[in-house]
Design an enzyme around this catalytic site. Structure first.
Site, PDB file in Angstrom:
ATOM      1  N   ASP A 119      -6.677 -14.304   1.570  1.00 40.14           N
ATOM      2  CA  ASP A 119      -7.767 -13.551   2.199  1.00 40.14           C
ATOM      3  C   ASP A 119      -8.593 -12.800   1.161  1.00 40.14           C
ATOM      4  O   ASP A 119      -8.101 -12.448   0.083  1.00 40.14           O
ATOM      5  CB  ASP A 119      -7.213 -12.548   3.223  1.00 40.14           C
ATOM      6  CG  ASP A 119      -6.206 -11.579   2.605  1.00 40.14           C
ATOM      7  OD1 ASP A 119      -5.422 -12.016   1.750  1.00 40.14           O
ATOM      8  OD2 ASP A 119      -6.218 -10.388   2.968  1.00 40.14           O
ATOM      9  N   GLU A 120      -9.841 -12.569   1.514  1.00 37.22           N
ATOM     10  CA  GLU A 120     -10.711 -11.601   0.839  1.00 37.22           C
ATOM     11  C   GLU A 120     -10.735 -11.772  -0.681  1.00 37.22           C
ATOM     12  O   GLU A 120     -10.699 -10.796  -1.426  1.00 37.22           O
ATOM     13  CB  GLU A 120     -10.264 -10.164   1.203  1.00 37.22           C
ATOM     14  CG  GLU A 120     -10.339  -9.898   2.689  1.00 37.22           C
ATOM     15  CD  GLU A 120      -9.867  -8.499   3.090  1.00 37.22           C
ATOM     16  OE1 GLU A 120     -10.506  -7.923   3.989  1.00 37.22           O
ATOM     17  OE2 GLU A 120      -8.872  -7.998   2.537  1.00 37.22           O
ATOM     18  N   THR A 178      -0.675  -0.434   5.670  1.00 40.83           N
ATOM     19  CA  THR A 178      -0.165   0.934   5.516  1.00 40.83           C
ATOM     20  C   THR A 178      -1.007   1.835   4.606  1.00 40.83           C
ATOM     21  O   THR A 178      -0.485   2.815   4.072  1.00 40.83           O
ATOM     22  CB  THR A 178       1.284   0.897   4.997  1.00 40.83           C
ATOM     23  OG1 THR A 178       1.306   0.166   3.767  1.00 40.83           O
ATOM     24  CG2 THR A 178       2.215   0.252   5.995  1.00 40.83           C
ATOM     25  N   ASP A 190      -2.679  -0.529  12.531  1.00 38.26           N
ATOM     26  CA  ASP A 190      -3.172   0.612  11.747  1.00 38.26           C
ATOM     27  C   ASP A 190      -4.398   1.221  12.426  1.00 38.26           C
ATOM     28  O   ASP A 190      -4.741   2.368  12.156  1.00 38.26           O
ATOM     29  CB  ASP A 190      -3.490   0.216  10.299  1.00 38.26           C
ATOM     30  CG  ASP A 190      -4.312  -1.051  10.163  1.00 38.26           C
ATOM     31  OD1 ASP A 190      -4.140  -1.967  10.996  1.00 38.26           O
ATOM     32  OD2 ASP A 190      -5.134  -1.125   9.233  1.00 38.26           O
ATOM     33  N   ASP A 218       0.157  -6.848  -3.345  1.00 36.11           N
ATOM     34  CA  ASP A 218      -1.262  -6.572  -3.123  1.00 36.11           C
ATOM     35  C   ASP A 218      -1.792  -5.875  -4.364  1.00 36.11           C
ATOM     36  O   ASP A 218      -1.066  -5.717  -5.350  1.00 36.11           O
ATOM     37  CB  ASP A 218      -1.475  -5.747  -1.839  1.00 36.11           C
ATOM     38  CG  ASP A 218      -2.770  -6.160  -1.121  1.00 36.11           C
ATOM     39  OD1 ASP A 218      -3.836  -6.073  -1.744  1.00 36.11           O
ATOM     40  OD2 ASP A 218      -2.696  -6.569   0.047  1.00 36.11           O
ATOM     41  N   TYR A 272      -4.165  -5.120  15.152  1.00 34.76           N
ATOM     42  CA  TYR A 272      -3.946  -4.418  13.885  1.00 34.76           C
ATOM     43  C   TYR A 272      -3.509  -3.003  14.256  1.00 34.76           C
ATOM     44  O   TYR A 272      -4.305  -2.177  14.705  1.00 34.76           O
ATOM     45  CB  TYR A 272      -5.224  -4.395  13.041  1.00 34.76           C
ATOM     46  CG  TYR A 272      -5.338  -5.558  12.071  1.00 34.76           C
ATOM     47  CD1 TYR A 272      -4.800  -6.800  12.393  1.00 34.76           C
ATOM     48  CD2 TYR A 272      -5.970  -5.425  10.835  1.00 34.76           C
ATOM     49  CE1 TYR A 272      -4.901  -7.863  11.509  1.00 34.76           C
ATOM     50  CE2 TYR A 272      -6.070  -6.481   9.950  1.00 34.76           C
ATOM     51  CZ  TYR A 272      -5.530  -7.701  10.287  1.00 34.76           C
ATOM     52  OH  TYR A 272      -5.625  -8.748   9.415  1.00 34.76           O
ATOM     53  N   HIS A 292      -6.447 -10.016  -3.995  1.00 32.95           N
ATOM     54  CA  HIS A 292      -5.415  -8.991  -3.751  1.00 32.95           C
ATOM     55  C   HIS A 292      -4.292  -9.091  -4.790  1.00 32.95           C
ATOM     56  O   HIS A 292      -3.105  -8.974  -4.446  1.00 32.95           O
ATOM     57  CB  HIS A 292      -4.864  -9.107  -2.323  1.00 32.95           C
ATOM     58  CG  HIS A 292      -5.834  -8.627  -1.267  1.00 32.95           C
ATOM     59  ND1 HIS A 292      -6.200  -7.300  -1.142  1.00 32.95           N
ATOM     60  CD2 HIS A 292      -6.527  -9.297  -0.316  1.00 32.95           C
ATOM     61  CE1 HIS A 292      -7.068  -7.178  -0.142  1.00 32.95           C
ATOM     62  NE2 HIS A 292      -7.297  -8.376   0.371  1.00 32.95           N
ATOM     63  N   TRP A 304      -6.850 -13.761  11.604  1.00 36.55           N
ATOM     64  CA  TRP A 304      -6.978 -12.292  11.625  1.00 36.55           C
ATOM     65  C   TRP A 304      -8.403 -11.838  11.862  1.00 36.55           C
ATOM     66  O   TRP A 304      -8.627 -10.768  12.409  1.00 36.55           O
ATOM     67  CB  TRP A 304      -6.430 -11.688  10.329  1.00 36.55           C
ATOM     68  CG  TRP A 304      -7.274 -11.846   9.092  1.00 36.55           C
ATOM     69  CD1 TRP A 304      -7.322 -12.919   8.264  1.00 36.55           C
ATOM     70  CD2 TRP A 304      -8.182 -10.882   8.536  1.00 36.55           C
ATOM     71  NE1 TRP A 304      -8.198 -12.692   7.229  1.00 36.55           N
ATOM     72  CE2 TRP A 304      -8.733 -11.447   7.370  1.00 36.55           C
ATOM     73  CE3 TRP A 304      -8.573  -9.586   8.914  1.00 36.55           C
ATOM     74  CZ2 TRP A 304      -9.667 -10.773   6.580  1.00 36.55           C
ATOM     75  CZ3 TRP A 304      -9.501  -8.922   8.124  1.00 36.55           C
ATOM     76  CH2 TRP A 304     -10.043  -9.515   6.969  1.00 36.55           C
ATOM     77  N   ARG A 307       0.848  -1.202   0.000  1.00 37.22           N
ATOM     78  CA  ARG A 307       0.000   0.000   0.000  1.00 37.22           C
ATOM     79  C   ARG A 307       0.875   1.240   0.000  1.00 37.22           C
ATOM     80  O   ARG A 307       0.624   2.198  -0.711  1.00 37.22           O
ATOM     81  CB  ARG A 307      -0.942  -0.028   1.201  1.00 37.22           C
ATOM     82  CG  ARG A 307      -2.248  -0.776   0.960  1.00 37.22           C
ATOM     83  CD  ARG A 307      -2.050  -2.199   0.426  1.00 37.22           C
ATOM     84  NE  ARG A 307      -3.301  -2.914   0.276  1.00 37.22           N
ATOM     85  CZ  ARG A 307      -3.845  -3.689   1.213  1.00 37.22           C
ATOM     86  NH1 ARG A 307      -3.221  -3.877   2.377  1.00 37.22           N
ATOM     87  NH2 ARG A 307      -4.996  -4.303   0.999  1.00 37.22           N
TER      88      ARG A 307
HETATM   89  C1  ACM Z   1      -6.406  -9.007   6.111  1.00 34.93           C
HETATM   90  O1  ACM Z   1      -6.440  -8.098   6.955  1.00 34.93           O
HETATM   91  N1  ACM Z   1      -7.119  -8.915   5.009  1.00 34.93           N
HETATM   92  C2  ACM Z   1      -5.609 -10.189   6.308  1.00 34.93           C
END
Ligand code: ACM
Length: 549
Positions: free
Chosen positions: A316-317, A459, A410, A179, A408, A250, A383, A150
């Site tokens: 993920d995602e 980030t 952030d 990503d 996390y 991602h 996570w 990021r």
């Molecule tokens: C994540 O925060 N998508 C691993």
């Protein structure tokens, strides 16, 4: 009171005598076999800060480093004993790693100026308080994940973070290298990954709901020589670098560089660009043999660069919309006998699980990889709270606990209006100090699968090193104590005592030039007005964050 962070067990602090052991120009550094790397590190750091030459020799004034199998039996390979009495500084570890962690304690005992890169006063006299410390880590995986996609962190910043990990006795650097917003590691057989995928034209400013973009390109990547340097620098500090290449989601930067990796029968993949905003998008890898061969090539180069047993594949995602709409993906699912798109995601992960196992490595991925079943050696980064980790441990998989609600970094550190990064749950220093990686739902046997814990630094809203420092510190110091020290149950933890020790630790962070969040809130230069549309209410709800277990 000693202000060590992370703290060794209190019972082991009793000094053999009162007083201090002086270090001078005649003090020698005796490195017994296997500890030469620690001696090199001590001369390069403590030697530079103090101006003491610390030569080899057999003078009576001495720091002695030794590995002892008995210490390994009693305290494990990362355990150590540090005795400073009237005669010498004796540091004995269960392995070179134990000696190295003991050397971190020794540096803390010397005071904050031992963290500088040159002596303030060459004539200053140095001494170590007399102590008898016996210490060992609670977890074998004590990690920090840094997202360099990021926002790219130039190599020098990464090396600096490895020093900061070492100073906190953390031993895993999870390197989030790819990503949607940028591909950051040179892959010789696929050069466009960095030539094209390493750059984006502009960047969303602030939270994803903000209406603003920067008007400058952003990017960068590490050459393979940079990676070799980073891995070697980490190894000298007993830190394992675990690389992450995210599949099948991602992946937009990779698809931008090589449009054939995407689902070109449903989207014009040639028109896709490296993403300039945050969140989750629909672009996922096409389930073709060509995609598998492409990523096998990527992982082959990675294995040559990263000796880590664990290789992170993300997972993920991954949105399933394109696979649902794609006739090619549907045909592939039918051919493979897969019932739905979730099984297609698992097919990707299982392929690389087998591929890595055949090469003597182990796959680790975010907890979504559990959803379609996993091979026995695979491990999970939990996570989305603790649930994935609990399910994984109960199924016999190793787990690294990194629940977003707790670690996390952030996420904002305070609910007040001055916080410059108003996203996520409020997680204060005390919240992190009371984070417990092993949930009570696990039996003792199952809990053994929790091999460790890590804090994750995403980030999106950290466009430079100063922002990363602000979000990461001081909370990483609390996290390090959770990961290293055998703390009591969260409610019984002595946060006031930790804060008292932190007074000394802030001075070390100052000497290292870390731009942490001060206890009283951000300094004027650390504040910034929230970009238009980016207000405190735009993050996840700050009320109702799940409690620590
Ligand atoms: C994540 O925060 N998508 C691993």
């Amino acid at each position: 009171m000693l202000d060590l962070v992370p703290a060794p067990p209190a019972a082991a602090w009793a000094p053999p005598a009162q007083g201090h052991y002086p270090l001078g120009r005649d003090t020698v550094l005796v490195a017994h076999p296997g500890t030469e790397g620690v001696a090199r590190w001590l001369r390069a750091t403590v030697g530079a800060a103090t101006g003491l030459p610390l030569p080899e020799g057999d003078d009576s004034s001495r720091i002695e480093l030794r590995i002892d199998p008995e210490v390994e039996d009693e305290l494990g390979p990362e355990g150590y004993r540090l005795v400073v009495d009237g005669y010498l500084v004796l540091l004995v570890g269960g392995s070179a790693a134990g000696v190295f962690w003991g050397a971190q304690t020794l540096r803390q005992l010397l005071g904050p100026d031992a963290y500088r890169r040159a002596p303030l006063d060459p004539a200053r006299e140095w001494s170590v308080p007399m102590v008898a410390i016996e210490d060992k880590p609670r977890f074998g995986w004590r990690g920090l994940m840094l997202d360099v996609s990021r926002h790219f962190m130039p190599k020098d910043g990464v090396l600096r973070y490895l020093d900061l990990l070492a100073a906190h006795k953390l031993n895993v650097f999870h390197f989030h290298l790819t990503d949607d917003q940028g591909w950051r590691v040179e892959i010789k057989r696929h050069p466009k990954l960095t030539e094209i995928g390493g750059w984006r034209a502009r960047t969303k400013w602030g939270h994803r709901a903000s209406g603003l973009w920067t008007d400058t390109p952003h990017g960068g990547y590490y050459t393979q020589d940079d990676i070799r340097e980073i891995v070697a620098y980490a190894a000298e500090r007993h830190i394992t670098v675990v690389p992450e290449i995210d599949i099948p989601g991602h992946s937009q930067a990779a698809i931008t560089a090589y449009p054939e990796l995407g689902n070109s029968d449903v989207v014009d993949t040639a028109a896709i660009e490296v993403w300039d905003t945050w969140g989750i998008n629909a672009n996922v890898l096409a389930p073709t043999d060509e995609t598998l061969r492409f990523y096998e090539g990527v992982f082959e180069e990675l294995l040559a660069l990263f000796p880590s047993t664990f290789i992170h594949v993300g997972g993920d995602e991954a949105m399933k919309d394109q696979w649902k709409a794609s006739p090619a993906a549907q045909a592939r699912m039918k051919e493979l006998g897969l019932a739905d798109e979730d099984e297609l995601q698992s097919w990707f992960i299982r392929h690389f699980d087998t591929w890595l196992s055949e090469r003597g490595r182990r796959l680790i991925g975010w907890d979504e990889i559990l959803e379609g079943g996993l091979a026995p050696g695979a491990a999970v980064s939990s996570w989305r709270g603790y649930a994935g980790g609990i399910a994984a441990a109960k199924a016999g998989h190793d787990v690294v606990m990194c629940p977003e609600q707790q670690v996390y970094l952030d996420h904002r550190q305070d609910g007040g209006p001055d916080e410059p990064m108003p996203i996520g749950y409020v997680r204060t220093l005390e919240d992190v100090y009371r984070f417990e990686p092993v949930p009570p739902q696990l039996t003792e046997e199952e809990a053994r699968h929790v091999i460790g814990t890590q804090a994750n630094v995403w980030t999106e809203v950290m466009e430079n090193q100063g922002r990363v420092d602000y979000q990461t510190f001081p909370r990483l110091a609390a996290f390090a104590e959770v990961a290293w020290s055998a703390l009591p149950a969260p409610a019984d933890r002595d946060f006031a005592g930790f804060e008292t020790r932190m007074a000394g630790h802030y001075a070390r962070l100052d000497a290292m030039g870390v731009g942490y969040r001060p206890p009283g809130g951000p300094l004027p230069w650390q504040k910034r007005p929230a970009p238009e549309g980016m207000t405190a209410s735009l993050g996840r709800p700050i009320e109702g964050a799940p409690p620590n277990v």
